[in-house]
Write a protein that holds these residues in place. Structure first.
Motif, PDB file in Angstrom:
ATOM      1  N   ASN A  74      20.551  35.761  78.934  1.00 45.82           N
ATOM      2  CA  ASN A  74      19.931  36.872  79.647  1.00 45.82           C
ATOM      3  C   ASN A  74      18.968  37.669  78.764  1.00 45.82           C
ATOM      4  O   ASN A  74      18.974  38.903  78.759  1.00 45.82           O
ATOM      5  CB  ASN A  74      21.003  37.789  80.256  1.00 45.82           C
ATOM      6  N   LEU A 115      15.326  39.166  77.699  1.00 44.84           N
ATOM      7  CA  LEU A 115      14.126  39.671  78.363  1.00 44.84           C
ATOM      8  C   LEU A 115      12.925  39.550  77.429  1.00 44.84           C
ATOM      9  O   LEU A 115      13.091  39.469  76.207  1.00 44.84           O
ATOM     10  CB  LEU A 115      14.311  41.139  78.762  1.00 44.84           C
ATOM     11  N   ARG A 123      11.204  36.174  79.965  1.00 47.27           N
ATOM     12  CA  ARG A 123      12.636  36.204  80.232  1.00 47.27           C
ATOM     13  C   ARG A 123      13.234  34.820  80.014  1.00 47.27           C
ATOM     14  O   ARG A 123      12.667  33.810  80.408  1.00 47.27           O
ATOM     15  CB  ARG A 123      12.890  36.650  81.677  1.00 47.27           C
TER      16      ARG A 123
END
Length: 328
Positions: free
Chosen positions: A253, A255, A282
């Protein structure tokens, strides 16, 4: 015949808590933050894009459940999938091969059966839970069987549409997806509230929301390949005093702008301290490594401390530590 294991249209509505709401136990036999991680949560963005219940990006567009990730060596040993609540087996499948979906032909092979091997439990009053990506041949329940919370249903696998071993848990009320972490979410609140979930108190209070995290770290004697790390090739690595020491980290996860810092410290001080370039976009899963060749005479025997950090906007978001002993 299998019930509800395909991919449907994504719809999200708030489901108000009521007396009949189920109380859910952890649906996998593991320790969060140690032997398993929640990688993705349910998507609350009704349009394109993704937003988890805490307004983070730990989800993906249209994701209708919660993903509990484990590593491949533990999958091979067997990690039990558990009934989250008392119920009746409404449907199941146990005929699909454990394989990663990477190429176009892999996706074609699982079309319409993206859940892979799995189970659907009905809990009454329109509630049901669905358990996906289970290991071929591992199911130990039958259709129509009554089960109790915590009872083993089978084991975590790699069947269906997945690239890593995990349990996908979906919760539905009258066929509509419900997020067990925020069943009353109004679309405005972005904080985790342990008092307003479908989870049992012990799980709800012990859970810590982490929007991005390091899920694996380790040592190698060369630049490791991501697939080898995911498969656990380096999990039992024994350091050689006359070989390079390479510290690696696997995170989820990420970014755009996130960085990974890798630090290795031994008896003689710092061996590696490297911060990678910022992510350009991302990344659901990202990986980095850094190392050094041995000094003349080899590495000093003793404890070597590994630390891998995820930095967001230059600040610490999450870190994971480990220690390896080197002997001569």
């Amino acid at each position: 015949m299998f019930t509800r294991l395909g991919v449907g249209v994504f719809i999200w509505v708030a489901a108000s808590a009521a007396v009949a709401d189920p109380v859910l136990q952890q649906p996998i036999d593991c320790t969060l933050g140690e032997t398993c991680e929640i990688q993705q949560f349910m998507d609350h963005d009704p349009e394109q894009g993704e937003q988890d219940f805490a307004c983070g990006a730990a989800s993906y567009d249209g994701h209708k459940g919660t993903d509990f990730r484990i590593n491949v060596p533990d999958m091979d040993k067997g990690v039990a999938v558990l009934a989250a609540a008392d119920g009746v087996v409404a449907g199941l499948r146990d005929a699909m091969t454990d394989r990663r979906v990477v190429l176009a032909e892999d996706q074609t092979a699982v079309a319409g059966k993206e859940c892979g091997n799995g189970v659907v439990l009905r809990h009454g009053d329109g509630w049901e839970t669905q358990y996906c990506h289970m290991k071929l041949g591992s199911l130990v329940v039958t259709k129509g069987q009554k089960v109790t919370a915590g009872q083993k249903l089978g084991e975590v696998g790699l069947s269906g549409k997945t690239q890593f071993p995990h349990l996908h848990l979906s919760v539905r009320k009258d066929g509509v997806p419900v997020d067990p972490f925020a069943p009353d979410r109004d679309g405005q609140t972005c904080a985790y509230d342990a008092q307003h979930t479908l989870w049992a108190k012990a799980f709800a209070k012990g859970f810590i929301y982490q929007p991005g995290k390091v899920i694996d770290i380790g040592l190698a004697d060369r630049g490791p390949d991501l697939a080898d790390v995911v498969d656990g090739r380096w999990s039992d690595f024994v350091a050689d005093p006359n070989a390079p020491l390479v510290v690696y980290g696997l995170a989820v996860n990420g970014l755009a702008g996130d960085q990974m810092q890798l630090v290795l410290t031994g008896p003689d001080g710092e061996v590696v301290n490297v911060t990678q370039d910022r992510l350009g976009k991302r990344q659901a899963q990202w990986f980095a490594f850094a190392g050094k060749r041995p000094p003349q005479g080899g590495w000093t025997a003793g404890d070597y401390d590994l630390t891998v950090r995820v930095l967001r906007d230059g600040k610490l978001l999450h870190e994971r530590k480990s220690q390896v002993q080197l002997t001569r």
